[in-house]
Motif scaffolding. Structure first.
Motif, PDB file in Angstrom:
ATOM      1  N   ALA A 195       0.844  -1.193   0.000  1.00 36.40           N
ATOM      2  CA  ALA A 195       0.000   0.000   0.000  1.00 36.40           C
ATOM      3  C   ALA A 195       0.878   1.241   0.000  1.00 36.40           C
ATOM      4  O   ALA A 195       1.976   1.255   0.571  1.00 36.40           O
ATOM      5  CB  ALA A 195      -0.917  -0.005   1.218  1.00 36.40           C
ATOM      6  N   ALA A 196       0.407   2.275  -0.666  1.00 36.17           N
ATOM      7  CA  ALA A 196       1.163   3.521  -0.716  1.00 36.17           C
ATOM      8  C   ALA A 196       1.164   4.190   0.654  1.00 36.17           C
ATOM      9  O   ALA A 196       0.264   3.997   1.462  1.00 36.17           O
ATOM     10  CB  ALA A 196       0.573   4.458  -1.761  1.00 36.17           C
ATOM     11  N   ARG A 197       2.192   4.972   0.887  1.00 35.34           N
ATOM     12  CA  ARG A 197       2.241   5.784   2.100  1.00 35.34           C
ATOM     13  C   ARG A 197       1.542   7.109   1.821  1.00 35.34           C
ATOM     14  O   ARG A 197       1.598   7.631   0.707  1.00 35.34           O
ATOM     15  CB  ARG A 197       3.686   6.010   2.533  1.00 35.34           C
ATOM     16  N   GLU A 198       0.889   7.639   2.820  1.00 33.62           N
ATOM     17  CA  GLU A 198       0.136   8.882   2.649  1.00 33.62           C
ATOM     18  C   GLU A 198       1.067   9.975   2.140  1.00 33.62           C
ATOM     19  O   GLU A 198       2.107  10.267   2.736  1.00 33.62           O
ATOM     20  CB  GLU A 198      -0.499   9.296   3.974  1.00 33.62           C
ATOM     21  N   GLY A 199       0.711  10.587   0.991  1.00 35.86           N
ATOM     22  CA  GLY A 199       1.501  11.661   0.414  1.00 35.86           C
ATOM     23  C   GLY A 199       2.616  11.208  -0.500  1.00 35.86           C
ATOM     24  O   GLY A 199       3.308  12.040  -1.109  1.00 35.86           O
ATOM     25  N   GLU A 200       2.837   9.895  -0.626  1.00 39.12           N
ATOM     26  CA  GLU A 200       3.866   9.371  -1.525  1.00 39.12           C
ATOM     27  C   GLU A 200       3.508   9.700  -2.965  1.00 39.12           C
ATOM     28  O   GLU A 200       2.332   9.835  -3.313  1.00 39.12           O
ATOM     29  CB  GLU A 200       3.982   7.864  -1.325  1.00 39.12           C
ATOM     30  N   THR A 201       4.509   9.822  -3.823  1.00 40.21           N
ATOM     31  CA  THR A 201       4.253  10.188  -5.220  1.00 40.21           C
ATOM     32  C   THR A 201       4.878   9.177  -6.173  1.00 40.21           C
ATOM     33  O   THR A 201       5.816   8.464  -5.821  1.00 40.21           O
ATOM     34  CB  THR A 201       4.820  11.583  -5.544  1.00 40.21           C
ATOM     35  N   ILE A 202       4.327   9.153  -7.393  1.00 42.32           N
ATOM     36  CA  ILE A 202       4.892   8.353  -8.478  1.00 42.32           C
ATOM     37  C   ILE A 202       4.616   9.074  -9.787  1.00 42.32           C
ATOM     38  O   ILE A 202       3.538   9.670  -9.971  1.00 42.32           O
ATOM     39  CB  ILE A 202       4.307   6.922  -8.509  1.00 42.32           C
ATOM     40  N   THR A 203       5.572   9.050 -10.677  1.00 41.71           N
ATOM     41  CA  THR A 203       5.385   9.617 -12.017  1.00 41.71           C
ATOM     42  C   THR A 203       5.016   8.475 -12.956  1.00 41.71           C
ATOM     43  O   THR A 203       5.806   7.560 -13.171  1.00 41.71           O
ATOM     44  CB  THR A 203       6.652  10.324 -12.503  1.00 41.71           C
ATOM     45  N   THR A 204       3.805   8.535 -13.498  1.00 48.74           N
ATOM     46  CA  THR A 204       3.300   7.458 -14.339  1.00 48.74           C
ATOM     47  C   THR A 204       3.758   7.631 -15.785  1.00 48.74           C
ATOM     48  O   THR A 204       4.422   8.612 -16.141  1.00 48.74           O
ATOM     49  CB  THR A 204       1.770   7.406 -14.264  1.00 48.74           C
ATOM     50  N   LEU A 205       3.406   6.667 -16.628  1.00 54.48           N
ATOM     51  CA  LEU A 205       3.870   6.657 -18.018  1.00 54.48           C
ATOM     52  C   LEU A 205       3.485   7.913 -18.791  1.00 54.48           C
ATOM     53  O   LEU A 205       4.148   8.258 -19.768  1.00 54.48           O
ATOM     54  CB  LEU A 205       3.287   5.422 -18.736  1.00 54.48           C
ATOM     55  N   ASP A 206       2.428   8.590 -18.363  1.00 56.35           N
ATOM     56  CA  ASP A 206       2.001   9.809 -19.051  1.00 56.35           C
ATOM     57  C   ASP A 206       2.765  11.036 -18.577  1.00 56.35           C
ATOM     58  O   ASP A 206       2.371  12.174 -18.866  1.00 56.35           O
ATOM     59  CB  ASP A 206       0.501  10.021 -18.884  1.00 56.35           C
TER      60      ASP A 206
END
Length: 798
Positions: free
Chosen positions: A280-291
């Motif tokens: 599960a993601a951590r609150e406020g964590e970010t990821i840059t997706t393919l778009d």
């Protein structure tokens, strides 16, 4: 869901596309369209480009030497991807193209061009118009294009309901067609892979959130060569609306549409620590997706991570930091089952819907996860010239136990009105992969496959039997019920009376849904409001419950105006919802709202085109309250504090001293927010607030046998003085002998002070017990004048 007929034929001996569409409709799958691809061009042949040189005087046009197997032709082309040595589709002179028509020779800058080299869009087979269509090198030269390439296809678009994710694939649809036609279903032969093996030496998988990811499988394919996909795969993907990119990416899309199992391919070079962690993601964590968009996450989102960082937003979209590229030689393929509700929440919260999330959030086949993985690995090894590393990773912490549902043939027949035997019920269920074993009596124990997430109860199986048997084969019978009519509640009778009254006044009822967006509701307010929010909205446009009926009327008006319907009189009576502080549930109130615009009467020789005004809306509200038995209790005062209404043309509606509604001319700014540029008038009334007093029991009102007389009183008062209280005061002078009071003139202008207005009242006088004398009438007149003078500062006007 788009289904390619050519693709479908790989798995089932299906008849024509029209027959397939008919079967789908009969099986409860609504067919929205049947589109034929590649049938609109004629005379296009395959050709070889032997030479290319620039056209004199042009910076982008080229002169191509095109060989059709018999002769070489000179063709002018402006496509950026034309070059010597390629095989192309050539529309020769005399051929025809969709949207273009007949192709002929023409002069371009003094050079004669024989026809044209065409793109896929010019052929009408896809939207690809980046350049001309380059065909495979082994395509025969000089053949008709439709003979050399399987370009002709029929696409059937089917509306799949949310409870049937098993139909979101070609094999799923083939299973239904096979069952309907009584023919076998063919699935591709895929070599099975055992769990474990060499792949575990290259990658490890750990599931930290098994409640969000019950199963995760993976395979490794090495030594791959990135290249364009074979033409047959490109055409099938494009037929269902997917753009072909490269063999490795296209294979994951192909398997998704083939069997309904979403996949993701990672480049292992970018996976730190040679490990996959599902958490599960951590609150406020970010990821840059393919778009290339950075997404901020919450704790209910699910991530695929390597040893140090997130590399994919599980079930929705991969990360930009591990994508497959032209330099990729090895891939790690992911095939998993993610918890549907979690994927749905993530997709909706981020406003990010993909082919993968669309299937995961409805539920994929958890037992079919390894098959999809093996199918993708096999295709990559074949089409990418790679090698599958031995073994397979399969993390499955809590294995799903098969679901068995008991069904009775007698119950099937009682519900459907049929006479099916136990064996026939078993046969019908077996046709779609549901194995049923006979039990005592007429009962069956059906083993429901994991791909049928909608079958959990006996009644679900009965419905399925009815669908498989064919709705046309179920006899018409009157259902046996003991239903008794239920008396209408008072609020229902109030609503019914409103409908009857407004329809009688020439209004048409509109019906809107209760869900809308806060942005729409804020258009009728000075400041953003607080609304009842929907926890799991279908879309952002349906995220709150409405607390007023007016926006729906404005949208209906805009819809009519856009279709040149200028004279509109509409109403709606439905419930609205308001949040209550400290309460779990909102306050529900029944409202009625009306809107009118345009001309008062239809255009005829007998009527002029008089536009409607404030009093048309007020008259409708008055008639409505009168029909509810509240005409005498209703009062109307200034409503200039209302943000929806125009200052000076707004009124509040009161019943027995309580404010229950509003009416008047709608504010131009509010109308403009809904793209309305014509004056509109209307009303809105809270029926729940007046329900206690509405529809009083009728009683007999005797009429008088004695003569009636009347007196007119004209007075001047301050302009701001409301007229309604003056009318009520006159009636109260002597309710027994004053039968009616009405206003017949309001005047401002010459002869009246600028700060005043003149009002003329007609007072009808009649007794129930005797004939009134002139003295009686004079006394009443003097009393009326005294009330107006003392309470309202009125002065008798001569």
């Amino acid at each position: 869901m788009k289904i390619s007929h050519n693709w479908l034929l790989d798995y089932v001996d299906a008849p024509s596309a029209d027959r397939v569409a008919e079967v789908c409709n009969l099986r409860g799958m609504e067919v929205e369209s049947v589109s034929r691809i590649g049938f609109e061009f004629a005379g296009v042949v395959t050709a070889h480009v032997r030479g290319v040189e620039s056209l004199a005087g042009s910076d982008h046009l080229t002169v191509c030497q095109v060989f059709d197997g018999a002769a070489t032709h000179r063709v002018i082309c402006g496509a950026p991807n034309v070059r010597a040595g390629i095989v192309v589709a050539w529309a020769k002179p005399g051929s025809s193209l969709p949207g273009i028509g007949l192709v002929s020779e023409k002069d371009v800058r003094g050079v004669r061009s024989a026809g044209m080299l065409v793109s896929k869009r010019e052929l009408g087979i896809s939207e690809d118009h980046a350049g001309i269509w380059i065909l495979p090198e082994n395509t025969p030269i000089g053949a008709m294009l439709e003979d050399a390439v399987p370009v002709r296809d029929t696409v059937i678009e089917v509306d799949i309901t949310a409870n049937r994710p098993d139909l979101l694939s070609v094999i799923g649809m083939a299973r239904e067609i096979a069952a309907a036609l009584g023919v076998p279903l063919r699935r591709p032969d895929v070599p099975a892979q055992t769990v474990g093996g060499d792949v575990t030496q290259r990658m490890s998988v750990r599931i930290e959130s098994p409640e969000l990811c019950p199963r995760y499988t993976g395979s490794w394919v090495e030594g791959l060569r990135v290249a364009p996909s074979p033409l047959w795969m490109q055409l099938r993907l494009e037929a269902v609306g997917v753009r072909a990119i490269s063999n490795l990416v296209d294979i994951t899309n192909y398997v998704l549409h083939e069997c309904g199992q979403p996949l993701h391919a990672f480049d292992p070079r970018f996976l730190d620590g040679a490990k996959i962690i599902v958490r599960a993601a951590r609150e406020g964590e970010t990821i840059t997706t393919l778009d290339e968009i950075e997404r901020k996450l919450v704790s209910t989102d699910l991530l695929i991570c390597d040893g140090t960082k997130p590399v994919a937003l599980a079930g929705v979209m991969g990360g930009a930091n591990s994508l497959v590229s032209d330099s990729t030689s090895d891939v790690f393929i992911e095939s998993a089952y993610f918890q549907p509700v979690a994927i749905r929440k993530t997709s909706q919260r981020l406003g990010l819907s993909t082919d993968s999330s669309y299937r995961f959030e409805r539920g994929v086949d958890i037992d079919g996860v390894p098959w999809g993985l093996a199918r993708a690995a096999s295709l990559m090894a074949e089409l990418g010239q790679g090698r599958i590393v031995t073994g397979m990773i399969d993390e499955y912490p809590a294995k799903r136990e098969p679901l068995c549902v008991r069904a009775r043939a007698s119950r099937v027949n009682w519900i459907l009105g049929t006479e099916l035997t136990q064996d026939r019920v078993r046969e019908l269920l077996g046709s779609i992969g549901i194995l049923a074993q006979p039990l005592d009596g007429d009962a069956l124990e059906a083993r429901v496959p994991a791909f049928r997430v909608d079958l959990t109860r006996e009644i679900d199986l009965i419905e399925e039997v009815g669908r498989l048997h064919g709705f046309g084969g179920i006899p018409y019978t009157m259902p046996a019920t003991n239903a008794a009519s239920k008396p209408m509640s008072k609020i229902d009778r109030i609503q019914q009376r409103c409908r009857e009254t407004l329809v009688g006044l020439g209004y048409n009822e509109v019906v809107g849904i209760s869900m809308t967006s806060a942005a729409v509701l804020d258009k009728v307010r000075r400041e953003p409001g607080t609304y009842v929010e929907i926890r799991n909205p279908l879309t952002s446009e349906m995220s709150v419950l409405r607390d007023t009926l007016l926006p729906n009327l404005f949208r209906a008006l805009r819809f009519n105006l856009a279709r040149q319907e200028a004279n509109v009189a509409i109403f709606e009576t439905r419930r609205v919802f308001r949040p209550v502080a400290g309460e779990k549930f909102p306050l529900e109130s029944l409202f009625v709202a009306g809107l009118i615009t345009g001309a008062r009467y239809p255009q005829t020789w007998a009527h002029t085109q008089t536009p409607v005004d404030f009093f048309d809306a007020k008259g409708a509200a008055e008639e409505l309250l009168s029909e509810l038995g509240l005409g005498a209790s209703a009062a109307y005062g200034p409503g200039d504090d209302d943000p929806v209404l125009t200052y000076g043309a707004a009124a509040r509606i009161e019943v027995n001293g309580r404010r229950v509604g509003r009416l008047g001319r709608f504010n131009d700014d509010v109308l403009a927010a809904f793209d309305i540029d014509v004056p509109a008038f209307g009303f809105e009334i809270d029926l729940s607030a007046l329900s206690a007093d509405a529809l009083p029991k009728p009683y007999f009102q005797p009429w008088s046998r004695f003569p009636r007389t009347g007196r007119d009183i004209a007075v001047t008062v301050e302009r701001t003085t409301p007229v309604g209280p003056m009318v009520e005061a006159l009636r109260a002078v002597d309710p027994t002998n004053i039968s009616a009071v009405s206003v017949f003139d309001v005047y401002t202008g010459q002869g009246v002070a600028a700060s005043e207005k003149s009002i003329a009242f007609s007072v009808e006088i009649q007794s129930l017990s005797r004939t009134l004398t002139a003295d009686d009438t004079n006394r009443l007149f003097e009393s009326c004048l005294a009330v107006l003078t003392e309470r309202f500062g009125a002065k008798l006007r001569n």
